[in-house]
Design a protein around this motif. Sequence first.
Motif, PDB file in Angstrom:
ATOM      1  N   GLU A 130      41.912  83.198  78.473  1.00  0.00           N
ATOM      2  CA  GLU A 130      42.078  82.371  79.665  1.00  0.00           C
ATOM      3  C   GLU A 130      41.227  82.987  80.764  1.00  0.00           C
ATOM      4  OE1 GLU A 130      46.147  81.773  80.773  1.00  0.00           O
ATOM      5  OE2 GLU A 130      46.455  80.332  79.160  1.00  0.00           O
ATOM      6  N   LEU A 131      40.251  82.232  81.262  1.00  0.00           N
ATOM      7  CA  LEU A 131      39.335  82.711  82.282  1.00  0.00           C
ATOM      8  C   LEU A 131      39.763  82.200  83.648  1.00  0.00           C
ATOM      9  CD1 LEU A 131      35.911  81.951  80.545  1.00  0.00           C
ATOM     10  CD2 LEU A 131      37.378  83.941  80.273  1.00  0.00           C
ATOM     11  N   SER A 132      39.675  83.073  84.647  1.00  0.00           N
ATOM     12  CA  SER A 132      39.958  82.639  86.006  1.00  0.00           C
ATOM     13  C   SER A 132      39.081  83.424  86.975  1.00  0.00           C
ATOM     14  CB  SER A 132      41.438  82.816  86.351  1.00  0.00           C
ATOM     15  OG  SER A 132      41.811  84.175  86.283  1.00  0.00           O
ATOM     16  N   LEU A 133      38.995  82.912  88.192  1.00  0.00           N
ATOM     17  CA  LEU A 133      38.185  83.508  89.244  1.00  0.00           C
ATOM     18  C   LEU A 133      39.084  83.886  90.404  1.00  0.00           C
ATOM     19  CD1 LEU A 133      35.452  84.134  90.669  1.00  0.00           C
ATOM     20  CD2 LEU A 133      35.431  81.742  91.398  1.00  0.00           C
ATOM     21  N   ARG A 134      38.863  85.093  90.912  1.00  0.00           N
ATOM     22  CA  ARG A 134      39.587  85.521  92.116  1.00  0.00           C
ATOM     23  C   ARG A 134      38.568  85.982  93.143  1.00  0.00           C
ATOM     24  NH1 ARG A 134      42.016  89.764  94.798  1.00  0.00           N
ATOM     25  NH2 ARG A 134      41.660  91.408  93.277  1.00  0.00           N
ATOM     26  N   ASN A 135      38.617  85.365  94.302  1.00  0.00           N
ATOM     27  CA  ASN A 135      37.737  85.761  95.395  1.00  0.00           C
ATOM     28  C   ASN A 135      38.358  86.927  96.146  1.00  0.00           C
ATOM     29  OD1 ASN A 135      35.639  83.907  95.043  1.00  0.00           O
ATOM     30  ND2 ASN A 135      36.751  82.319  96.134  1.00  0.00           N
ATOM     31  N   VAL A 136      37.682  88.072  96.091  1.00  0.00           N
ATOM     32  CA  VAL A 136      38.141  89.266  96.799  1.00  0.00           C
ATOM     33  C   VAL A 136      37.672  89.206  98.242  1.00  0.00           C
ATOM     34  CG1 VAL A 136      38.000  91.793  96.890  1.00  0.00           C
ATOM     35  CG2 VAL A 136      38.122  90.616  94.677  1.00  0.00           C
TER      36      VAL A 136
END
Length: 123
Positions: free
Chosen positions: A63-69
């Motif tokens: 499961e791929l996801s993106l988190r903006n730091v």
Amino acid sequence: MHKWVMVSLFVIASVLGIAITFTTVGQHEVVEEVEEEGTLVFKAENWKFDKEEYTVELGETLELSLRNVKGVHQLQIEGLDIELLPGEEPVKVNFDEAGTYTIICSLPCGEGHETMASTLIVQ
């Protein structure tokens, strides 16, 4: 006399404000994020991803996801037709074809946007 009372109150409030600020700054804890098995989180900040290279096993389903730091970014994996948007549900992907793929930020994010890239290796 009224003027001195106001100045005194202002000075006291300023000192208290500074003291509270420095007290709370020291109390922040560093929280380590642990990725769950079967997930891959891409972390983006101005103008880079958290890793220069990501490696996954051939045949693996993640499961791929993106988190903006820091900043606002979108992620695209060229050649795999995968686009990740921040805050959206993870995308389940079966990596059934070996190869090297370029990861880019697909949302113009500022002066370093053109060089914001990473690599995904499926082996």
